[in-house]
Design a protein around this motif. Sequence first.
Motif, mmCIF file in Angstrom:
data_model
loop_
_atom_site.group_PDB
_atom_site.id
_atom_site.type_symbol
_atom_site.label_atom_id
_atom_site.label_comp_id
_atom_site.label_asym_id
_atom_site.label_seq_id
_atom_site.Cartn_x
_atom_site.Cartn_y
_atom_site.Cartn_z
ATOM 1 N N ILE A 78 8.049 20.481 0.779
ATOM 2 C CA ILE A 78 8.219 21.646 -0.089
ATOM 3 C C ILE A 78 8.983 22.720 0.686
ATOM 4 O O ILE A 78 8.438 23.345 1.603
ATOM 5 N N PRO A 79 10.252 22.946 0.349
ATOM 6 C CA PRO A 79 11.076 23.893 1.121
ATOM 7 C C PRO A 79 10.479 25.288 1.228
ATOM 8 O O PRO A 79 10.588 25.939 2.273
ATOM 9 N N HIS A 98 12.790 25.814 -4.931
ATOM 10 C CA HIS A 98 12.958 24.806 -3.878
ATOM 11 C C HIS A 98 14.404 24.794 -3.377
ATOM 12 O O HIS A 98 14.672 24.829 -2.177
ATOM 13 N N THR A 99 15.335 24.738 -4.318
ATOM 14 C CA THR A 99 16.739 24.621 -3.964
ATOM 15 C C THR A 99 17.233 25.863 -3.238
ATOM 16 O O THR A 99 18.052 25.766 -2.314
ATOM 17 N N SER A 100 16.738 27.029 -3.634
ATOM 18 C CA SER A 100 17.204 28.261 -2.994
ATOM 19 C C SER A 100 16.860 28.279 -1.509
ATOM 20 O O SER A 100 17.629 28.808 -0.701
ATOM 21 N N GLY A 126 8.985 21.979 7.378
ATOM 22 C CA GLY A 126 10.364 21.738 7.808
ATOM 23 C C GLY A 126 11.234 21.121 6.738
ATOM 24 O O GLY A 126 12.323 20.601 7.022
ATOM 25 N N ALA A 127 10.785 21.168 5.470
ATOM 26 C CA ALA A 127 11.530 20.520 4.384
ATOM 27 C C ALA A 127 12.935 21.085 4.209
ATOM 28 O O ALA A 127 13.882 20.343 3.961
ATOM 29 N N SER A 128 13.070 22.391 4.321
ATOM 30 C CA SER A 128 14.387 23.009 4.109
ATOM 31 C C SER A 128 15.430 22.423 5.051
ATOM 32 O O SER A 128 16.543 22.080 4.637
ATOM 33 N N GLU A 129 15.046 22.312 6.307
ATOM 34 C CA GLU A 129 16.015 21.796 7.279
ATOM 35 C C GLU A 129 16.211 20.290 7.118
ATOM 36 O O GLU A 129 17.344 19.795 7.246
ATOM 37 N N GLN A 184 22.777 28.859 7.080
ATOM 38 C CA GLN A 184 22.609 29.036 8.523
ATOM 39 C C GLN A 184 23.314 27.922 9.294
ATOM 40 O O GLN A 184 23.919 28.170 10.345
ATOM 41 N N LEU A 185 23.232 26.703 8.766
ATOM 42 C CA LEU A 185 23.790 25.544 9.479
ATOM 43 C C LEU A 185 25.290 25.384 9.261
ATOM 44 O O LEU A 185 25.998 24.897 10.151
ATOM 45 N N CYS A 186 25.779 25.753 8.073
ATOM 46 C CA CYS A 186 27.195 25.559 7.749
ATOM 47 C C CYS A 186 27.649 26.701 6.833
ATOM 48 O O CYS A 186 27.755 26.531 5.609
ATOM 49 N N PRO A 187 27.904 27.876 7.404
ATOM 50 C CA PRO A 187 28.185 29.081 6.609
ATOM 51 C C PRO A 187 29.388 28.946 5.674
ATOM 52 O O PRO A 187 29.434 29.635 4.643
ATOM 53 N N ALA A 188 30.339 28.088 6.008
ATOM 54 C CA ALA A 188 31.568 28.016 5.217
ATOM 55 C C ALA A 188 31.462 27.072 4.018
ATOM 56 O O ALA A 188 32.416 26.947 3.245
#
Length: 405
Positions: free
Chosen positions: A180-181, A19-21, A389-392, A29-33
């Motif tokens: 569920i991501p 899930h976390t991965s 859409g859980a991941s996002e 993707q949203l915040c590469p740094a």
Amino acid sequence: MPSSKRILFISNGHGEDNHTSHVIQTLRQLCPALDMAAMPIVGEGKAYRSLNIPIIGPTQRMPSGGFFYMRRLYLLKDFQSGLIGLTWRQLQAVLQYAPNCDLIMATGDVVSQTFAYLTKRPFVSFISCLSALYEGRLRLNPLLWHDLNSSRCLAVVTRDPYTAQDLNKQGLTKAQFGGIPALDRLVPTGKNLYLKPDIPAIALLPGSRIPEAVRNFCLQLQLVLEIAKIMPEPGVQFRAALVPDLMAQLDDIAKTQGWQLNEGILTYSPVGSSPDTPPLAEVRCYSDAFSDIVCESTLVIGMAGLAVDLAVAIGKPVIQIPGEGPQFTYQFAEAQTRLLGISAQTIGTKPATPEILKQAARRVVETLQDADYLAKCQENGRQRFGAPGASERIARLLLTYLGET
């Protein structure tokens, strides 16, 4: 400009790591740094290692695979393998690393959440393994209730909408639906499965943990033969989604089970049958086509956790036969049935016997012929797991608390 924000992921279970991965991939993707690290409490953290996420403390594979609650003997074996000392060293690593973190994300049950609480840092909880769907109401143990109600816990994310609603009613108003991501990446890749049109396809999901997955797959091959004996025309086709470690043992499995293996294709011909006679059964095996197999299947024979959840979420009916464990026992399968509702049918109350396999085969045939039931499984999946859409959702929640949105 590089982000100075740092987040630590704590998880206690292989499914929790998974899930976390997926959340981590979306965060990249949203915040590469963003600076990210992880502490997997159960197993070796392969899901994190595959993403090159630094692991801050010691890891070790235990005999139970994290499923000692299914059989207490495995807990004793874990103790003998150094579970207490390992957990203590992991906690020390977390407490040493956490002061430099802006946020913690804890995925799992009371162990990971208590680790996060003890850091004294703000954390987001994802109780991915807990659901009110099991019993109609989620009864949190006092320690977990304390952790989640503390001011350090900023939000409690649930795997299904019903659990979020239930916790809100209990007074935990910070609970919200996540999902569920892994479901977000369950999309066909275009892998050629050599499926014949208009013939039902059955997916075999034996799980991922060796050696249990080997035992499970051998049981499934026996079930395939029982299905092949009674399946009316035009028949059925089988596709197995296996982990690489299991694929590597196919030759040995074929020899012990009486099958023939040729380039990932298992075939079975009864003893004494003519070389010109078509095989009784054929199973095409893949280690790189999980999404394609699940999405293209008509029905799933499942002896796994998250993989079965994903299949149900996209509307697939699942037939379960108990194995020896440590994970996929009758107790686990029965709990899955309560979690997944009408979509999951468990056959037998003990490790599958020849009679249980015959009963399961009959149920498979009946299920494939029940169009009304198949349609209800589609609706049940949507109701149980909510919108994808859980991941996002979870990634953006984390970025909000990090001040990166």
